[in-house]
Design an enzyme around this catalytic site. Structure first.
Site, PDB file in Angstrom:
ATOM      1  N   ASP A  21       0.843  -1.248  -0.092  1.00  0.00           N
ATOM      2  CA  ASP A  21       0.083   0.090   0.157  1.00  0.00           C
ATOM      3  C   ASP A  21       0.891   1.437  -0.012  1.00  0.00           C
ATOM      4  O   ASP A  21       1.744   1.353   0.836  1.00  0.00           O
ATOM      5  CB  ASP A  21      -0.837  -0.040   1.307  1.00  0.00           C
ATOM      6  CG  ASP A  21      -1.700   1.268   1.421  1.00  0.00           C
ATOM      7  OD1 ASP A  21      -1.899   1.922   0.348  1.00  0.00           O
ATOM      8  OD2 ASP A  21      -1.974   1.721   2.401  1.00  0.00           O
ATOM      9  N   ASN A  23      -0.345   4.520  -0.223  1.00  0.00           N
ATOM     10  CA  ASN A  23      -0.955   5.739   0.153  1.00  0.00           C
ATOM     11  C   ASN A  23      -1.718   5.880   1.407  1.00  0.00           C
ATOM     12  O   ASN A  23      -2.471   6.438   2.057  1.00  0.00           O
ATOM     13  CB  ASN A  23      -2.032   6.369  -0.884  1.00  0.00           C
ATOM     14  CG  ASN A  23      -3.060   5.328  -0.933  1.00  0.00           C
ATOM     15  OD1 ASN A  23      -3.103   4.256  -0.497  1.00  0.00           O
ATOM     16  ND2 ASN A  23      -4.127   5.813  -1.986  1.00  0.00           N
ATOM     17  N   ASP A  25      -4.058   4.130   2.866  1.00  0.00           N
ATOM     18  CA  ASP A  25      -5.530   3.671   2.774  1.00  0.00           C
ATOM     19  C   ASP A  25      -5.735   2.255   3.292  1.00  0.00           C
ATOM     20  O   ASP A  25      -6.870   1.585   3.394  1.00  0.00           O
ATOM     21  CB  ASP A  25      -6.237   4.030   1.640  1.00  0.00           C
ATOM     22  CG  ASP A  25      -5.958   3.109   0.587  1.00  0.00           C
ATOM     23  OD1 ASP A  25      -5.033   2.246   0.549  1.00  0.00           O
ATOM     24  OD2 ASP A  25      -6.557   3.177  -0.502  1.00  0.00           O
ATOM     25  N   ASP A  29      -1.824  -1.139  -3.984  1.00  0.00           N
ATOM     26  CA  ASP A  29      -2.112  -0.644  -5.125  1.00  0.00           C
ATOM     27  C   ASP A  29      -1.148  -0.618  -5.780  1.00  0.00           C
ATOM     28  O   ASP A  29       0.097  -1.137  -5.737  1.00  0.00           O
ATOM     29  CB  ASP A  29      -2.508   0.813  -4.628  1.00  0.00           C
ATOM     30  CG  ASP A  29      -1.489   1.423  -3.708  1.00  0.00           C
ATOM     31  OD1 ASP A  29      -0.222   1.261  -4.105  1.00  0.00           O
ATOM     32  OD2 ASP A  29      -1.890   2.041  -2.774  1.00  0.00           O
ATOM     33  N   ASP A  98      -5.621 -10.773 -14.929  1.00  0.00           N
ATOM     34  CA  ASP A  98      -6.599 -11.962 -14.635  1.00  0.00           C
ATOM     35  C   ASP A  98      -7.639 -11.767 -15.845  1.00  0.00           C
ATOM     36  O   ASP A  98      -8.425 -10.594 -15.782  1.00  0.00           O
ATOM     37  CB  ASP A  98      -7.167 -12.043 -13.258  1.00  0.00           C
ATOM     38  CG  ASP A  98      -7.249 -13.190 -12.554  1.00  0.00           C
ATOM     39  OD1 ASP A  98      -7.890 -13.882 -13.230  1.00  0.00           O
ATOM     40  OD2 ASP A  98      -6.609 -13.520 -11.495  1.00  0.00           O
ATOM     41  N   ASP A 199      -9.489 -17.167 -15.552  1.00  0.00           N
ATOM     42  CA  ASP A 199     -10.326 -17.711 -14.437  1.00  0.00           C
ATOM     43  C   ASP A 199     -11.495 -18.609 -14.646  1.00  0.00           C
ATOM     44  O   ASP A 199     -12.215 -18.591 -15.615  1.00  0.00           O
ATOM     45  CB  ASP A 199     -10.889 -16.358 -13.847  1.00  0.00           C
ATOM     46  CG  ASP A 199     -11.715 -16.670 -12.484  1.00  0.00           C
ATOM     47  OD1 ASP A 199     -10.948 -16.884 -11.502  1.00  0.00           O
ATOM     48  OD2 ASP A 199     -12.830 -16.524 -12.351  1.00  0.00           O
ATOM     49  N   GLU A 256      -7.039 -21.445 -15.391  1.00  0.00           N
ATOM     50  CA  GLU A 256      -7.347 -22.291 -14.095  1.00  0.00           C
ATOM     51  C   GLU A 256      -8.516 -23.364 -14.544  1.00  0.00           C
ATOM     52  O   GLU A 256      -9.701 -22.864 -15.076  1.00  0.00           O
ATOM     53  CB  GLU A 256      -8.018 -21.156 -12.958  1.00  0.00           C
ATOM     54  CG  GLU A 256      -8.374 -21.824 -11.995  1.00  0.00           C
ATOM     55  CD  GLU A 256      -9.349 -21.231 -11.025  1.00  0.00           C
ATOM     56  OE1 GLU A 256      -9.414 -21.244  -9.795  1.00  0.00           O
ATOM     57  OE2 GLU A 256     -10.348 -20.403 -11.766  1.00  0.00           O
ATOM     58  N   HIS A 328      -3.877 -17.725  -4.175  1.00  0.00           N
ATOM     59  CA  HIS A 328      -5.111 -16.658  -3.493  1.00  0.00           C
ATOM     60  C   HIS A 328      -6.276 -17.420  -3.121  1.00  0.00           C
ATOM     61  O   HIS A 328      -7.058 -16.980  -2.215  1.00  0.00           O
ATOM     62  CB  HIS A 328      -5.410 -15.502  -4.228  1.00  0.00           C
ATOM     63  CG  HIS A 328      -6.207 -15.733  -5.481  1.00  0.00           C
ATOM     64  ND1 HIS A 328      -5.479 -16.596  -6.381  1.00  0.00           N
ATOM     65  CD2 HIS A 328      -7.617 -15.572  -5.592  1.00  0.00           C
ATOM     66  CE1 HIS A 328      -6.778 -16.821  -7.349  1.00  0.00           C
ATOM     67  NE2 HIS A 328      -7.855 -16.163  -6.940  1.00  0.00           N
ATOM     68  N   ASP A 329      -6.096 -18.639  -3.741  1.00  0.00           N
ATOM     69  CA  ASP A 329      -7.568 -19.428  -3.208  1.00  0.00           C
ATOM     70  C   ASP A 329      -7.335 -20.668  -2.311  1.00  0.00           C
ATOM     71  O   ASP A 329      -8.086 -21.436  -1.904  1.00  0.00           O
ATOM     72  CB  ASP A 329      -8.214 -20.002  -4.377  1.00  0.00           C
ATOM     73  CG  ASP A 329      -8.961 -19.334  -5.441  1.00  0.00           C
ATOM     74  OD1 ASP A 329      -9.378 -18.178  -4.833  1.00  0.00           O
ATOM     75  OD2 ASP A 329      -9.014 -19.597  -6.385  1.00  0.00           O
TER      76      ASP A 329
HETATM   77  O1  TEU Z   1     -11.764 -19.829  -8.823  1.00  0.00           O
HETATM   78  C1  TEU Z   1     -12.476 -20.794  -9.324  1.00  0.00           C
HETATM   79  C2  TEU Z   1     -12.831 -21.748  -8.421  1.00  0.00           C
HETATM   80  O2  TEU Z   1     -13.287 -22.910  -8.777  1.00  0.00           O
HETATM   81  C3  TEU Z   1     -12.965 -21.739  -6.992  1.00  0.00           C
HETATM   82  O3  TEU Z   1     -14.317 -21.741  -6.517  1.00  0.00           O
HETATM   83  C4  TEU Z   1     -12.301 -22.547  -6.055  1.00  0.00           C
HETATM   84  O4  TEU Z   1     -12.565 -23.886  -6.479  1.00  0.00           O
HETATM   85  C5  TEU Z   1     -12.136 -22.187  -4.769  1.00  0.00           C
HETATM   86  O5  TEU Z   1     -11.774 -20.684  -4.706  1.00  0.00           O
HETATM   87  C6  TEU Z   1     -11.341 -22.905  -3.694  1.00  0.00           C
HETATM   88  O6  TEU Z   1     -11.697 -22.365  -2.444  1.00  0.00           O
HETATM   89  C7  TEU Z   1     -11.635 -18.600  -9.446  1.00  0.00           C
HETATM   90  C8  TEU Z   1     -10.714 -17.733  -8.719  1.00  0.00           C
HETATM   91  O7  TEU Z   1      -9.366 -17.987  -8.437  1.00  0.00           O
HETATM   92  C9  TEU Z   1     -11.401 -17.336  -7.272  1.00  0.00           C
HETATM   93  O8  TEU Z   1     -10.473 -16.542  -6.570  1.00  0.00           O
HETATM   94  C10 TEU Z   1     -12.781 -16.742  -7.724  1.00  0.00           C
HETATM   95  O9  TEU Z   1     -13.479 -16.411  -6.286  1.00  0.00           O
HETATM   96  C11 TEU Z   1     -13.468 -17.630  -8.591  1.00  0.00           C
HETATM   97  O10 TEU Z   1     -13.062 -18.093  -9.560  1.00  0.00           O
HETATM   98  C12 TEU Z   1     -14.774 -16.865  -9.023  1.00  0.00           C
HETATM   99  O11 TEU Z   1     -14.452 -15.779 -10.006  1.00  0.00           O
HETATM  100 CA    CA Z   2      -3.549   2.237  -1.255  1.00  0.00          CA
END
Ligand code: TEU
Ligand code: CA
Length: 567
Positions: A21, A23, A25, A29, A98, A199, A256, A328-329
């Site tokens: 970050d 700034n 907030d 960013d 993405d 995605d 993905e 991130h998932d």
């Molecule tokens: O994830 C696709 C997906 O199939 C997810 O439901 C995944 O199985 C789940 O996050 C596991 O906990 C993508 C993105 O990576 C995710 O961040 C998004 O939430 C999702 O698509 C919807 O766009």
């Molecule tokens: Ca920021």
């Protein structure tokens, strides 16, 4: 195999909201990302994938896009994005955005117009379907829980959303919609993007008869995945998209893909596949439960190793997968894959080495390079992620106590990977001067970039070394195009493989011990006159191991130790 510019690259995923970050907030960013490009370059990163930075109401953290042509205000401006592109080019780096086109946000202009005129042109950009006997058209459960159908106000129709109800699915059968999406993709590629991470793409193909399935839970619903698994024809859409967009720009695409049909691998990621590559999620899905996080299975080392090996072998002669430990998932890999006794720097370095040198494109997720860990929360109210809240409730419904349900969130929550990046041990880990949008993992005082930069034996230093080794001119060929040949599979805790170019004498052994006790592996007799060389040791024992090899023709690996040897 035809060589491509991206074959020998190393990629890094940035989750912009939590990276840096600039700034105060509390939200990461673009300016923050620009300020860390030198850091990424030093790490050895070539390709940067940015999780969504488009305008969005952030119901699903930017995976709900309300304008594909705008940068989210929270993240900065288009000028700053252009600056980011320029700054990466100057450093010889590439940027991926993405691409979220299975669905958009319910705040997107298309969806607003569709709701305003449910029989009009824009309704056909989505799946507006008449209900059956006053109920939803089918019994699909969305990925985030509850029905995948939401009533269209003032009508007897429902719209389909495989994810949150604020993420209506786009109708890919509509040529007008496809054209709009292609125009958008090309507009970004024209700007100088190297490509996209794509995605949830398998979901774009629907069975428009929307058949109901046998319920698979007490809610009487059946997962919408069932429809995805049963329907054919996604290839036509993917090929059409590629021909109209990526192919014209020689763009790199990493998809993905879950729930692909087994025999479609070559069509997806072969030489002329729909995509350049796709993520290898085999280790991530290994312990998946039938119903949710609460019934996931424990990780067993051999199963983990074997499934990665199987996936490596499966890709031989087809192409490359994108190898990940986390994203991130997913929970943090150090907390998920390492046995308890190995959840320390030694374990983290070991997994860094065995993962980065696999055949395929390594994708490192922000914070993985310093060994960030899962984050414990005291109550469900401290979680932000939409899927975590659903899974928590799902666990309670299945009879778990609140304590147990919270434990599953600790293990599997997507927020584990989304806590802000830990740059130093100042307030908020140097991520922000304000209040972070998602509370920091308090362990930043112990695990942070600044501290690890000072130490030769840190996880960060190990990532730098292993990436540099992968790209070293004399070994680049073997680590990129060399075959993957597993070894010592009969040892209980050894994770070992060779990278070898057929027809040359270059044979590199990557061997690691994930066990609690030490273990000895015997090397094959070397060719007369060749001198073996230790290229990397996670414990700094290069010389010691060299000596051992010369004397015993064997190497003893301590608990959580990895070594790379040129045989
Ligand atoms: O994830 C696709 C997906 O199939 C997810 O439901 C995944 O199985 C789940 O996050 C596991 O906990 C993508 C993105 O990576 C995710 O961040 C998004 O939430 C999702 O698509 C919807 O766009
Ligand atoms: Ca920021």
């Amino acid at each position: 195999m035809q060589r491509k510019w991206w074959h020998d690259k190393v990629a890094y995923q940035i989750y912009p909201k939590s990276f840096m970050d600039s700034n105060g907030d509390g939200i990461g960013d673009l300016r923050g990302i620009i300020s860390k490009l030198d850091y990424l370059q030093e790490l050895g990163v070539d390709i940067i994938w940015l999780s969504p930075i488009y305008q969005s109401p952030f119901v699903d953290q930017g995976y709900d896009i309300s304008d594909y042509y705008k940068i989210a205000e929270e993240f900065g401006s288009m000028e700053e994005f252009d600056e980011l592109l320029e700054e990466t080019k100057r450093r010889g780096m590439y940027v991926l955005m993405d691409l979220v086109v299975n669905h958009c946000s319910d705040q997107h202009e298309w969806f607003r117009k569709a709701l305003a005129d449910p029989d009009g042109e824009y309704a056909d950009y989505f799946y507006f379907v008449k209900g059956k006997d006053g109920k939803a058209p089918s019994n699909y459960r969305s990925y985030f829980g509850g029905s995948a159908w939401e009533p269209v106000p003032g009508t007897d129709m429902y719209y389909l959303h495989m994810f949150a109800k604020e993420q209506p699915d786009l109708n890919w059968e509509n040529p007008k919609l496809r054209k709009e999406i292609y125009r958008m993709i090309n507009w970004w590629l024209e700007k100088g993007l190297a490509g996209f991470r794509i995605d949830a793409i398998i979901n774009v193909k629907k069975d428009t008869a929307f058949p109901s399935f046998e319920p698979d839970g007490p809610d009487g619903l059946a997962t919408c995945v069932k429809m995805v698994e049963e329907v054919d024809g996604v290839g036509e859409i993917l090929e059409d998209m590629k021909k109209n967009t990526f192919e014209k720009y020689d763009a790199f695409t990493v998809a993905e893909v879950f729930n692909m049909k087994e025999d479609e691998l070559r069509e997806f990621v072969g030489e002329n596949g729909h995509f350049s590559t796709m993520f290898d999620f085999s280790a991530q899905t290994l312990t998946e439960g039938e119903h949710g996080w609460y019934d996931s299975r424990p990780l067993v080392f051999r199963e983990w190793r074997d499934i990665i090996f199987a996936s490596q072998k499966e890709m031989e002669g087809i192409g490359f997968k994108a190898n990940i430990i986390e994203n991130h998932d997913e929970p943090r890999g150090a907390s998920r894959f390492l046995p308890e006794y190995a959840q320390n720097e030694e374990g983290k370095k070991t997994i860094a080495v065995t993962s980065t040198l696999l055949r395929g494109i390594p994708f490192i997720y922000q914070g993985q390079e310093i060994g960030m860990e899962n984050c414990r929360r005291n109550s469900i109210s401290e979680y932000n992620d939409i899927s975590t809240i659903d899974q928590y409730q799902e666990a309670l419904r299945a009879g778990c106590t609140e304590e147990e349900a919270l434990e599953y969130c600790y293990k599997y929550s997507r927020d584990n990977a989304r806590t802000p990046m830990q740059w130093n041990d100042d307030v908020n880990g140097g991520f922000t001067k304000g209040r972070p949008w998602l509370a920091m993992n308090p362990d930043y005082t112990r695990i942070n970039v600044e501290e690890q930069e000072k130490r030769e034996d840190s996880v960060l230093s190990c990532y730098k070394k292993v990436i540099a080794l992968r790209k070293a001119p004399e070994y680049r060929e073997a680590f990129t195009y060399g075959r993957f040949l597993p070894d010592y599979e009969d040892h209980d805790y050894i994770f070992a493989y060779h990278r070898k170019i057929e027809g040359t004498d270059q044979d590199i052994l990557i061997a690691a011990n994930y066990g609690k006790e030490s273990d000895t592996i015997t090397l094959q007799e070397g060719t007369e006159g060749t001198v073996r060389k230790v290229l990397l040791s996670t414990s700094g024992r290069e010389e010691e191991i060299s000596g051992e090899m010369a004397g015993e023709n064997a190497v003893t690996l301590g608990s959580c130790e990895a070594v790379v040897i040129l045989l």
